[in-house]
Design a protein around this motif. Structure first.
Motif, PDB file in Angstrom:
ATOM      1  N   ASP A   1       0.672  -1.352   0.147  1.00  0.00           N
ATOM      2  CA  ASP A   1      -0.108   0.120  -0.087  1.00  0.00           C
ATOM      3  C   ASP A   1       0.746   1.359  -0.092  1.00  0.00           C
ATOM      4  O   ASP A   1       0.123   2.372  -0.516  1.00  0.00           O
ATOM      5  N   ILE A   2       2.219   1.308   0.372  1.00  0.00           N
ATOM      6  CA  ILE A   2       2.786   2.320   0.548  1.00  0.00           C
ATOM      7  C   ILE A   2       4.145   2.528  -0.278  1.00  0.00           C
ATOM      8  O   ILE A   2       4.116   3.582  -1.022  1.00  0.00           O
ATOM      9  N   GLU A  41      -8.426   3.720   2.339  1.00  0.00           N
ATOM     10  CA  GLU A  41      -9.674   3.980   2.984  1.00  0.00           C
ATOM     11  C   GLU A  41     -10.524   3.609   2.135  1.00  0.00           C
ATOM     12  O   GLU A  41     -11.705   3.215   2.440  1.00  0.00           O
ATOM     13  N   ALA A  42     -10.513   3.806   0.737  1.00  0.00           N
ATOM     14  CA  ALA A  42     -11.522   3.636  -0.222  1.00  0.00           C
ATOM     15  C   ALA A  42     -11.875   2.455  -0.505  1.00  0.00           C
ATOM     16  O   ALA A  42     -12.976   2.043  -0.991  1.00  0.00           O
ATOM     17  N   ARG A  43     -11.104   1.381  -0.032  1.00  0.00           N
ATOM     18  CA  ARG A  43     -11.613   0.130  -0.436  1.00  0.00           C
ATOM     19  C   ARG A  43     -12.280  -0.384   0.998  1.00  0.00           C
ATOM     20  O   ARG A  43     -12.459  -1.631   1.460  1.00  0.00           O
ATOM     21  N   GLY A  44     -12.445   0.518   2.103  1.00  0.00           N
ATOM     22  CA  GLY A  44     -12.994   0.286   3.446  1.00  0.00           C
ATOM     23  C   GLY A  44     -12.261  -0.223   4.399  1.00  0.00           C
ATOM     24  O   GLY A  44     -12.659  -0.998   5.675  1.00  0.00           O
ATOM     25  N   SER A  45     -11.147  -0.363   4.330  1.00  0.00           N
ATOM     26  CA  SER A  45      -9.909  -0.753   5.315  1.00  0.00           C
ATOM     27  C   SER A  45      -9.702   0.330   6.206  1.00  0.00           C
ATOM     28  O   SER A  45      -8.484   0.695   6.164  1.00  0.00           O
ATOM     29  N   TYR A  46     -10.489   0.752   6.959  1.00  0.00           N
ATOM     30  CA  TYR A  46     -10.068   1.917   7.835  1.00  0.00           C
ATOM     31  C   TYR A  46      -9.154   1.799   8.882  1.00  0.00           C
ATOM     32  O   TYR A  46      -8.389   2.501   9.166  1.00  0.00           O
ATOM     33  N   GLU A  47      -9.381   0.563   9.485  1.00  0.00           N
ATOM     34  CA  GLU A  47      -8.319   0.039  10.725  1.00  0.00           C
ATOM     35  C   GLU A  47      -7.031   0.099  10.093  1.00  0.00           C
ATOM     36  O   GLU A  47      -6.063   0.343  10.583  1.00  0.00           O
ATOM     37  N   SER A  57      -4.524  11.830  12.097  1.00  0.00           N
ATOM     38  CA  SER A  57      -5.554  11.078  12.338  1.00  0.00           C
ATOM     39  C   SER A  57      -6.734  11.701  12.228  1.00  0.00           C
ATOM     40  O   SER A  57      -7.985  11.293  12.241  1.00  0.00           O
ATOM     41  N   ALA A  58      -6.773  13.096  12.692  1.00  0.00           N
ATOM     42  CA  ALA A  58      -7.936  13.952  12.535  1.00  0.00           C
ATOM     43  C   ALA A  58      -8.549  13.966  11.267  1.00  0.00           C
ATOM     44  O   ALA A  58      -9.785  14.294  11.062  1.00  0.00           O
ATOM     45  N   ALA A  59      -7.960  13.892  10.281  1.00  0.00           N
ATOM     46  CA  ALA A  59      -8.479  13.852   8.778  1.00  0.00           C
ATOM     47  C   ALA A  59      -8.782  12.409   8.204  1.00  0.00           C
ATOM     48  O   ALA A  59      -9.225  12.363   7.059  1.00  0.00           O
ATOM     49  N   MET A  60      -8.638  11.430   9.041  1.00  0.00           N
ATOM     50  CA  MET A  60      -8.931   9.960   8.557  1.00  0.00           C
ATOM     51  C   MET A  60     -10.111   9.521   9.209  1.00  0.00           C
ATOM     52  O   MET A  60     -10.627  10.020  10.098  1.00  0.00           O
ATOM     53  N   ILE A  61     -10.696   8.659   8.313  1.00  0.00           N
ATOM     54  CA  ILE A  61     -11.761   7.929   8.697  1.00  0.00           C
ATOM     55  C   ILE A  61     -11.733   7.061  10.003  1.00  0.00           C
ATOM     56  O   ILE A  61     -10.737   6.376  10.002  1.00  0.00           O
ATOM     57  N   LYS A  62     -12.529   7.266  10.983  1.00  0.00           N
ATOM     58  CA  LYS A  62     -12.377   6.371  12.057  1.00  0.00           C
ATOM     59  C   LYS A  62     -13.122   5.084  11.897  1.00  0.00           C
ATOM     60  O   LYS A  62     -14.181   5.100  11.769  1.00  0.00           O
TER      61      LYS A  62
END
Length: 235
Positions: A128-129, A154-160, A191-196
């Motif tokens: 991923d990176i 995040e777009a693939r739903g892998s928020y954690e 972290s503040a800008a990412m989906i929790k």
């Protein structure tokens, strides 16, 4: 003062010679014809000499300009030799990529990790990176660059997973800060800008005194769920 005519006729036979141009600048003539510019100066009470390159690649005019540049550094309280070393370091540091530091960080941590965990971290970064920022100079990576890379996860739903990889990258940046190869951690405020991720909800624990009733109800349930639970309870 020196002239090009004089510089071209200077020859050192068995030992080096030097000729001054004033202001600490002189030409140092080595046996077999090589000629190098040098500047003598004092800094914090110590006599020092800095090399200014070879003549005629560095012309007389350029050497005099260089002398004034070095004097300007001294007037500002900067040691020209230290300034030269820092410039060289910065030139090298600008070529250090994120992947180079990431690989080095993994090797530095490998002894403290299990082989399985080391492979896990490498796999996450390689997936991923590294394809996104691996070839970028680590000093050039900005918070928005990291956020864009994490948005893809995040777009693939892998928020954690996005948060975990953000933490790995943060450690890599901080690993490179002490020796100057990186100046800041661009992941610090992301972290503040990412989906929790959704909080993990655990079933209420069963007190020991309630186990008999729990198993009685479990045995009374003839559905597939009870079969699976009874099997898991025996394992």
């Amino acid at each position: 003062m020196l002239t090009d005519l004089l510089l071209n006729t200077l020859v050192a036979l068995d030992k080096p010679i030097k000729k001054s141009d004033g202001g600490g600048l002189h030409i140092f003539v080595l046996p077999f014809g090589r000629k190098r510019w040098r500047l003598a100066y004092r800094f914090e009470g110590k006599q020092k000499t800095i090399d200014g390159g070879e003549y005629p690649a560095v012309s007389l005019h350029r050497a005099r300009v260089w002398r004034e540049e070095m004097k300007a550094l001294l007037a500002a309280g900067t040691d020209p030799i230290a300034h030269k070393k820092e410039a060289r370091f910065q030139a090298v540091a600008d070529k250090v990529t994120f992947e180079m530091i990431a690989r080095e960080w993994i090797e530095a941590r490998r002894l403290a990790w299990s082989p399985r965990y080391a492979r896990l971290i490498e796999g996450r970064l390689e997936k991923d990176i590294l394809p996104v920022i691996g070839d970028k100079p680590i000093r050039s990576i900005l918070p928005r660059t990291m956020l864009e890379a994490l948005r893809v996860i995040e777009a693939r739903g892998s928020y954690e997973m996005a948060h975990r990889i953000k933490n790995h990258c943060s450690e890599i940046f901080r690993y490179a800060i002490p020796d100057g190869r990186c100046e800041t951690d661009p992941c610090r405020d992301l972290s503040a800008a990412m989906i929790k991720p959704s909080p993990v909800r655990h079933r209420a624990k069963i007190e020991i005194k309630d186990l008999p009733e729990f198993y009685a109800r479990l045995n009374a349930d003839a559905g597939w769920n009870s079969v699976i639970l009874r099997f898991a309870g025996r394992s």
